[in-house]
Design a protein around this motif. Sequence first.
Motif, PDB file in Angstrom:
ATOM      1  N   ALA A  39       1.035   2.365 -13.280  1.00 36.39           N
ATOM      2  CA  ALA A  39       0.023   1.437 -13.791  1.00 36.39           C
ATOM      3  C   ALA A  39      -1.377   1.981 -13.496  1.00 36.39           C
ATOM      4  O   ALA A  39      -1.643   2.464 -12.389  1.00 36.39           O
ATOM      5  CB  ALA A  39       0.204   0.057 -13.163  1.00 36.39           C
ATOM      6  N   ALA A  40      -2.258   1.902 -14.472  1.00 33.56           N
ATOM      7  CA  ALA A  40      -3.640   2.363 -14.302  1.00 33.56           C
ATOM      8  C   ALA A  40      -4.285   1.644 -13.125  1.00 33.56           C
ATOM      9  O   ALA A  40      -4.191   0.433 -13.006  1.00 33.56           O
ATOM     10  CB  ALA A  40      -4.430   2.115 -15.583  1.00 33.56           C
ATOM     11  N   GLY A  41      -4.895   2.404 -12.233  1.00 38.69           N
ATOM     12  CA  GLY A  41      -5.571   1.831 -11.084  1.00 38.69           C
ATOM     13  C   GLY A  41      -4.700   1.604  -9.870  1.00 38.69           C
ATOM     14  O   GLY A  41      -5.185   1.199  -8.812  1.00 38.69           O
ATOM     15  N   HIS A  42      -3.401   1.881  -9.981  1.00 39.36           N
ATOM     16  CA  HIS A  42      -2.512   1.692  -8.831  1.00 39.36           C
ATOM     17  C   HIS A  42      -2.904   2.693  -7.743  1.00 39.36           C
ATOM     18  O   HIS A  42      -3.022   3.887  -8.006  1.00 39.36           O
ATOM     19  CB  HIS A  42      -1.051   1.893  -9.244  1.00 39.36           C
ATOM     20  CG  HIS A  42      -0.077   1.431  -8.219  1.00 39.36           C
ATOM     21  ND1 HIS A  42       0.196   2.159  -7.084  1.00 39.36           N
ATOM     22  CD2 HIS A  42       0.665   0.307  -8.140  1.00 39.36           C
ATOM     23  CE1 HIS A  42       1.091   1.517  -6.365  1.00 39.36           C
ATOM     24  NE2 HIS A  42       1.393   0.392  -6.976  1.00 39.36           N
ATOM     25  N   PRO A  43      -3.102   2.225  -6.502  1.00 34.94           N
ATOM     26  CA  PRO A  43      -3.624   3.104  -5.457  1.00 34.94           C
ATOM     27  C   PRO A  43      -2.703   4.245  -5.030  1.00 34.94           C
ATOM     28  O   PRO A  43      -3.190   5.245  -4.508  1.00 34.94           O
ATOM     29  CB  PRO A  43      -3.881   2.151  -4.290  1.00 34.94           C
ATOM     30  CG  PRO A  43      -3.045   0.953  -4.558  1.00 34.94           C
ATOM     31  CD  PRO A  43      -2.926   0.851  -6.049  1.00 34.94           C
ATOM     32  N   THR A  44      -1.415   4.114  -5.225  1.00 33.81           N
ATOM     33  CA  THR A  44      -0.504   5.207  -4.855  1.00 33.81           C
ATOM     34  C   THR A  44       0.323   5.648  -6.056  1.00 33.81           C
ATOM     35  O   THR A  44       1.374   6.263  -5.890  1.00 33.81           O
ATOM     36  CB  THR A  44       0.436   4.780  -3.703  1.00 33.81           C
ATOM     37  OG1 THR A  44       1.233   3.675  -4.135  1.00 33.81           O
ATOM     38  CG2 THR A  44      -0.335   4.418  -2.452  1.00 33.81           C
ATOM     39  N   GLY A  57      -0.454  11.949  -1.921  1.00 31.78           N
ATOM     40  CA  GLY A  57      -0.558  10.947  -2.978  1.00 31.78           C
ATOM     41  C   GLY A  57      -0.193   9.538  -2.572  1.00 31.78           C
ATOM     42  O   GLY A  57      -0.693   8.572  -3.149  1.00 31.78           O
ATOM     43  N   VAL A  58       0.662   9.405  -1.564  1.00 31.99           N
ATOM     44  CA  VAL A  58       1.106   8.076  -1.154  1.00 31.99           C
ATOM     45  C   VAL A  58       0.523   7.718   0.216  1.00 31.99           C
ATOM     46  O   VAL A  58      -0.318   6.829   0.331  1.00 31.99           O
ATOM     47  CB  VAL A  58       2.652   7.963  -1.139  1.00 31.99           C
ATOM     48  CG1 VAL A  58       3.094   6.569  -0.705  1.00 31.99           C
ATOM     49  CG2 VAL A  58       3.227   8.299  -2.507  1.00 31.99           C
ATOM     50  N   PHE A  59       0.942   8.412   1.254  1.00 30.97           N
ATOM     51  CA  PHE A  59       0.583   8.013   2.609  1.00 30.97           C
ATOM     52  C   PHE A  59      -0.916   8.146   2.895  1.00 30.97           C
ATOM     53  O   PHE A  59      -1.504   7.278   3.550  1.00 30.97           O
ATOM     54  CB  PHE A  59       1.411   8.774   3.642  1.00 30.97           C
ATOM     55  CG  PHE A  59       2.891   8.528   3.517  1.00 30.97           C
ATOM     56  CD1 PHE A  59       3.387   7.260   3.262  1.00 30.97           C
ATOM     57  CD2 PHE A  59       3.797   9.557   3.643  1.00 30.97           C
ATOM     58  CE1 PHE A  59       4.748   7.013   3.138  1.00 30.97           C
ATOM     59  CE2 PHE A  59       5.165   9.339   3.534  1.00 30.97           C
ATOM     60  CZ  PHE A  59       5.633   8.068   3.277  1.00 30.97           C
ATOM     61  N   MET A  60      -1.562   9.206   2.423  1.00 28.28           N
ATOM     62  CA  MET A  60      -3.009   9.352   2.646  1.00 28.28           C
ATOM     63  C   MET A  60      -3.787   8.312   1.844  1.00 28.28           C
ATOM     64  O   MET A  60      -4.806   7.803   2.320  1.00 28.28           O
ATOM     65  CB  MET A  60      -3.469  10.766   2.304  1.00 28.28           C
ATOM     66  CG  MET A  60      -2.855  11.844   3.196  1.00 28.28           C
ATOM     67  SD  MET A  60      -3.216  11.646   4.939  1.00 28.28           S
ATOM     68  CE  MET A  60      -4.926  12.097   4.974  1.00 28.28           C
ATOM     69  N   ASN A  61      -3.312   7.978   0.657  1.00 25.04           N
ATOM     70  CA  ASN A  61      -3.963   6.925  -0.128  1.00 25.04           C
ATOM     71  C   ASN A  61      -3.815   5.569   0.537  1.00 25.04           C
ATOM     72  O   ASN A  61      -4.741   4.756   0.516  1.00 25.04           O
ATOM     73  CB  ASN A  61      -3.423   6.882  -1.560  1.00 25.04           C
ATOM     74  CG  ASN A  61      -4.190   7.797  -2.473  1.00 25.04           C
ATOM     75  OD1 ASN A  61      -5.387   7.999  -2.315  1.00 25.04           O
ATOM     76  ND2 ASN A  61      -3.504   8.355  -3.451  1.00 25.04           N
ATOM     77  N   ILE A  62      -2.667   5.298   1.130  1.00 24.53           N
ATOM     78  CA  ILE A  62      -2.494   4.044   1.870  1.00 24.53           C
ATOM     79  C   ILE A  62      -3.509   3.984   3.007  1.00 24.53           C
ATOM     80  O   ILE A  62      -4.218   2.989   3.181  1.00 24.53           O
ATOM     81  CB  ILE A  62      -1.051   3.909   2.400  1.00 24.53           C
ATOM     82  CG1 ILE A  62      -0.077   3.650   1.241  1.00 24.53           C
ATOM     83  CG2 ILE A  62      -0.963   2.797   3.445  1.00 24.53           C
ATOM     84  CD1 ILE A  62       1.386   3.742   1.629  1.00 24.53           C
ATOM     85  N   ALA A  63      -3.601   5.058   3.773  1.00 21.62           N
ATOM     86  CA  ALA A  63      -4.511   5.082   4.924  1.00 21.62           C
ATOM     87  C   ALA A  63      -5.971   4.937   4.504  1.00 21.62           C
ATOM     88  O   ALA A  63      -6.753   4.268   5.191  1.00 21.62           O
ATOM     89  CB  ALA A  63      -4.315   6.375   5.711  1.00 21.62           C
ATOM     90  N   SER A  64      -6.347   5.524   3.383  1.00 16.46           N
ATOM     91  CA  SER A  64      -7.753   5.497   2.984  1.00 16.46           C
ATOM     92  C   SER A  64      -8.151   4.260   2.183  1.00 16.46           C
ATOM     93  O   SER A  64      -9.329   3.928   2.101  1.00 16.46           O
ATOM     94  CB  SER A  64      -8.104   6.757   2.188  1.00 16.46           C
ATOM     95  OG  SER A  64      -7.469   6.750   0.926  1.00 16.46           O
ATOM     96  N   ARG A  65      -7.184   3.555   1.606  1.00 19.97           N
ATOM     97  CA  ARG A  65      -7.525   2.454   0.699  1.00 19.97           C
ATOM     98  C   ARG A  65      -7.147   1.072   1.211  1.00 19.97           C
ATOM     99  O   ARG A  65      -7.495   0.077   0.596  1.00 19.97           O
ATOM    100  CB  ARG A  65      -6.872   2.703  -0.649  1.00 19.97           C
ATOM    101  CG  ARG A  65      -7.297   4.081  -1.159  1.00 19.97           C
ATOM    102  CD  ARG A  65      -7.403   4.356  -2.572  1.00 19.97           C
ATOM    103  NE  ARG A  65      -7.994   3.385  -3.417  1.00 19.97           N
ATOM    104  CZ  ARG A  65      -7.714   3.310  -4.706  1.00 19.97           C
ATOM    105  NH1 ARG A  65      -6.829   4.131  -5.236  1.00 19.97           N
ATOM    106  NH2 ARG A  65      -8.293   2.424  -5.474  1.00 19.97           N
ATOM    107  N   PHE A  66      -6.414   1.017   2.342  1.00 20.58           N
ATOM    108  CA  PHE A  66      -5.980  -0.272   2.875  1.00 20.58           C
ATOM    109  C   PHE A  66      -6.387  -0.420   4.344  1.00 20.58           C
ATOM    110  O   PHE A  66      -6.218   0.505   5.125  1.00 20.58           O
ATOM    111  CB  PHE A  66      -4.458  -0.432   2.768  1.00 20.58           C
ATOM    112  CG  PHE A  66      -3.949  -0.520   1.363  1.00 20.58           C
ATOM    113  CD1 PHE A  66      -3.914  -1.742   0.700  1.00 20.58           C
ATOM    114  CD2 PHE A  66      -3.523   0.611   0.689  1.00 20.58           C
ATOM    115  CE1 PHE A  66      -3.452  -1.832  -0.605  1.00 20.58           C
ATOM    116  CE2 PHE A  66      -3.061   0.535  -0.611  1.00 20.58           C
ATOM    117  CZ  PHE A  66      -3.027  -0.689  -1.270  1.00 20.58           C
TER     118      PHE A  66
END
Length: 132
Positions: A39-44, A57-66
């Motif tokens: 989905a467009a805009g999905h953080p991971t 793509g997943v774990f670093m995005n979680i750490a930086s966006r949540f």
Amino acid sequence: MAQTNTEMMRKLYEAFAKGDVPTVLGALSPEVDWRESMAAGHPTGGHFNNPGAVLEGVFMNIASRFDEFSVTPTEFVEQGDKVVVIGQHHFKGKGNSKSFYAPFAHVVTIQDGKITRFLTFEDSAMMIEAVS
């Protein structure tokens, strides 16, 4: 006695909850097929083909966006080389005052003790809203 695939997955969710990402990455096949929402805009969102790509793509995005992010499994269903994990995410995006709770289903394929495929199904709209 050998560990079942369900036991392996329980231990990996426990490791993730403790922030032990190296243990989780170590359980992935070098050619893992990891798929998150497109989905467009999905953080991971995306399709990742190796542990390094999952980390970035997943774990670093979680750490930086949540500011808050947890995964709580409530049910494990094992059939052959697959484990379906059902549970609930809790997350709060950085700068967002609202916390979100959303159900998920993960379909995991395990071969020779390594995760070869990981598919995630979740409420993408809530994830996007949390980081918007």
